[in-house]
Design a protein around this motif. Structure first.
Motif, PDB file in Angstrom:
ATOM      1  N   UNK A 254      47.554  42.825  40.034  1.00 36.06           N
ATOM      2  CA  UNK A 254      48.204  43.464  38.885  1.00 36.06           C
ATOM      3  C   UNK A 254      49.645  42.969  38.713  1.00 36.06           C
ATOM      4  N   UNK A 255      50.399  42.954  39.790  1.00 37.34           N
ATOM      5  CA  UNK A 255      51.812  42.572  39.730  1.00 37.34           C
ATOM      6  C   UNK A 255      51.967  41.098  39.382  1.00 37.34           C
ATOM      7  N   UNK A 290      40.448  38.225  31.690  1.00 33.58           N
ATOM      8  CA  UNK A 290      40.214  38.605  33.089  1.00 33.58           C
ATOM      9  C   UNK A 290      40.980  39.871  33.440  1.00 33.58           C
ATOM     10  N   UNK A 291      42.208  39.961  32.943  1.00 34.86           N
ATOM     11  CA  UNK A 291      43.034  41.135  33.258  1.00 34.86           C
ATOM     12  C   UNK A 291      42.405  42.415  32.731  1.00 34.86           C
ATOM     13  N   UNK A 298      38.649  49.038  37.170  1.00 33.60           N
ATOM     14  CA  UNK A 298      39.430  50.086  37.843  1.00 33.60           C
ATOM     15  C   UNK A 298      39.176  51.451  37.204  1.00 33.60           C
ATOM     16  N   UNK A 299      39.060  51.468  35.877  1.00 38.09           N
ATOM     17  CA  UNK A 299      38.799  52.718  35.168  1.00 38.09           C
ATOM     18  C   UNK A 299      37.432  53.271  35.555  1.00 38.09           C
ATOM     19  N   UNK A 300      36.433  52.419  35.598  1.00 35.74           N
ATOM     20  CA  UNK A 300      35.079  52.862  35.959  1.00 35.74           C
ATOM     21  C   UNK A 300      35.051  53.408  37.377  1.00 35.74           C
ATOM     22  N   UNK A 301      35.752  52.761  38.293  1.00 33.92           N
ATOM     23  CA  UNK A 301      35.809  53.247  39.677  1.00 33.92           C
ATOM     24  C   UNK A 301      36.524  54.584  39.753  1.00 33.92           C
ATOM     25  N   UNK A 302      37.599  54.727  38.979  1.00 32.55           N
ATOM     26  CA  UNK A 302      38.353  55.987  38.996  1.00 32.55           C
ATOM     27  C   UNK A 302      37.513  57.134  38.448  1.00 32.55           C
ATOM     28  N   UNK A 303      36.706  56.868  37.415  1.00 25.97           N
ATOM     29  CA  UNK A 303      35.853  57.912  36.846  1.00 25.97           C
ATOM     30  C   UNK A 303      34.803  58.400  37.844  1.00 25.97           C
TER      31      UNK A 303
END
Length: 539
Positions: A254-255, A290-291, A298-303
């Motif tokens: 991310x960074x 890609x980003x 990440x959103x799917x994993x967080x849900x």
């Protein structure tokens, strides 16, 4: 018509360019339509070549010549209009700036120190400088509430369309849509929510303290570690997990991607049509694709992994659940998550870096601040928010080093704007360079000096408090400013209660400023500091 074109191809082609400029391009905005326009030119050019094969009167037509004449007519018309007839023609500025937005792009590309280049232009031309064909930079402190305040009639400019199709509270140009989106962000940063985040922020402060403890007496690049701290915090508050940069000591995907893309896009922020084309070109758009695929994962994993305590993502997801959840809604949701990641990390890191740079150069004030820190019995969010010297140091840092030094782009309404006795025409782009405004002698005495006491017992050093707005003004002001304050106060008090700070031997003022990059928000270069243990440590 065919006879005219075949008989006078150059003249008729140039005439179409002039007509296109006056009948079409002078009306409305065309940045988002750049790919369509480019495709249209390709189709028309190909059509002319096909026409040569089927129509005898066009067999001798040189299509390259026709295209060149058309573009010559188009650009000649644009240049003449912008120089002699444009509504901003009376405002001073470099001649090239009035002709093309590439002038401002070149200013941005020059070491990515746009805020310095804009400041130089204002010293040369005054408070109002034409920096683009329809763009003004305004360095009059009295313009802040008029352009950015609650009562302002301006709206966001085409710069914000660069986020499409990932529209967020930051990028939406519709004021009603922004108001709806802003409500969920206000809930995410309510007083109750901030108290819930406090323990998580403290966890990452403790991790950074562990890093410092392992490097006492050694030069350490705090710009890097403050980035790790702020990004790990926001990763936890949005995705429910840290990026683990404080643990690994390595840049997370991310960074690395954010800073790389910001620097590559920085020079083109005044010509958003270029970015619209780049986003559609295979290879050039690979990093962006890609980003956002990574964001989606990440959103799917967080849900799938709901934390025990609500966080920022909880509020964003609740709002998303209330939509139709169409493909468009999903993209907007991804945009909200992304703006939370960026806005909640980069600005905090740069402010922390600049704060510790100033504190290292002001040992007498730092000793006073350490004494104030030592006097606080419990370092809770509430207690830290009431520390006068700490808050003054943060405010003074943001005055000298605003996170968005070149300001935010706004579009004036059709009727225009009056600032004192200066009329700004309608449908023009304006920006207020915060770096210049916050260092203006009309508002601040000794404007280039770090004097935190101007916000406490030296009010005479602040001539015009309304000229200070580091988080913006009005409905578009930063929603996450209290979280930023929490993170900055927490790690500052923890570090200064344990350590004295100084610049490393090889760290110079010139190198620090040279390393800064203005890519809408500021990204700091290296800041080499040395930490030494204090005689007594307050636990």
């Amino acid at each position: 018509m065919a006879l005219l074109i075949s008989s006078f191809p150059g003249l008729s082609s140039a005439a179409t360019g002039v007509a296109l400029h006056h009948l079409l391009f002078r009306q409305g905005e065309w940045d988002s339509s750049a790919p369509t326009l480019l495709s249209s030119y390709v189709v028309i050019f190909a059509g002319l070549n096909v026409l040569k094969l089927g129509a005898p009167e066009f067999q001798n037509l040189n299509t390259y010549y026709v295209l060149a004449c058309h573009l010559l007519g188009l650009f000649s018309s644009i240049i003449v209009y912008r120089m002699l007839f444009h509504r901003l023609r009376k405002f001073p500025g470099p001649v090239l700036a009035g002709i093309t937005s590439w002038y401002a792009n070149c200013l941005s590309a020059k070491k990515l120190h746009k805020f310095e280049e804009i400041g130089r232009l204002h010293r040369q031309y005054g408070d109002y400088v034409r920096v683009g064909p329809r763009e003004l930079s305004i360095a009059n402190p009295r313009a802040l509430p008029i352009i950015y305040g609650h009562a302002s009639q301006t709206t966001k400019g085409p710069f914000y369309d660069g986020a499409k199709p990932y529209i967020s509270v930051h990028s939406t140009r519709d004021k009603r849509d922004h108001a709806r989106r802003r409500k969920m962000w206000d809930r995410a940063f309510s007083s109750k929510s901030l108290r819930d985040y406090e323990q998580r922020v403290s966890r990452y402060a403790a991790q950074l303290l562990s890093v410092i403890a392992d490097n006492v007496g050694k030069p350490i690049d705090m710009s890097r570690w403050f980035n790790y701290y702020s990004f790990d915090v926001i990763g936890d508050l949005i995705f429910g997990k840290s990026f683990d940069m404080l643990i690994t000591g390595k840049d997370a995907y991310m960074l690395k991607t954010l800073h790389k893309d910001m620097q590559s896009m920085g020079p083109f922020l005044h010509s958003m049509w270029i970015l619209e084309i780049f986003k559609l070109i295979p290879g050039l758009n690979s990093s962006l694709l890609v980003y956002f695929e990574w964001v989606k994962e990440q959103i799917e994993n967080r849900m799938k992994n709901e934390p025990e305590n609500p966080d920022i993502f909880t509020q964003l997801e609740a709002d998303f659940r209330n939509t139709k959840q169409s493909k468009k809604d999903q993209l907007h949701f991804h945009g909200e998550v992304n703006v939370g990641l960026v806005a909640g990390s980069d600005s905090t890191a740069s402010t922390l870096t600049n704060l510790f740079y100033e504190l290292a150069n002001a040992p007498e004030f730092t000793c006073l601040l350490q004494a104030e820190i030592d006097s606080v019995k419990e370092r809770t969010y509430q207690e830290l928010s009431q520390m006068q010297l700490l808050n003054a140091a943060i405010d003074e840092t943001m005055r000298l080093h605003p996170a968005i030094p070149s300001g935010m782009q706004r579009l004036t309404s059709q009727k225009g704007v009056m600032i004192d006795d200066v009329y700004i025409p309608g449908n023009c782009l304006v920006q207020i360079p915060l770096y210049s405004i916050f260092r203006d002698e009309r508002s601040f005495a000794q404007p280039n000096e770090f004097i935190p006491q101007r916000w406490t017992d030296r009010p005479d050093l602040v001539k015009d408090p309304s000229a200070y707005a580091p988080f913006g003004l009005g409905p578009f002001a930063c929603a996450g400013r209290q979280l930023a304050y929490m993170e900055i106060r927490r790690i500052t008090t923890e570090l200064l209660s344990r350590y004295d700070i100084s610049l490393a031997k090889d760290q110079t003022r010139e190198a620090f400023y040279e390393g800064q990059r203005d890519s809408f928000t500021v990204v700091c270069g290296k800041l080499q500091l040395e930490f030494t243990e204090r005689g007594t440590v307050k636990v």
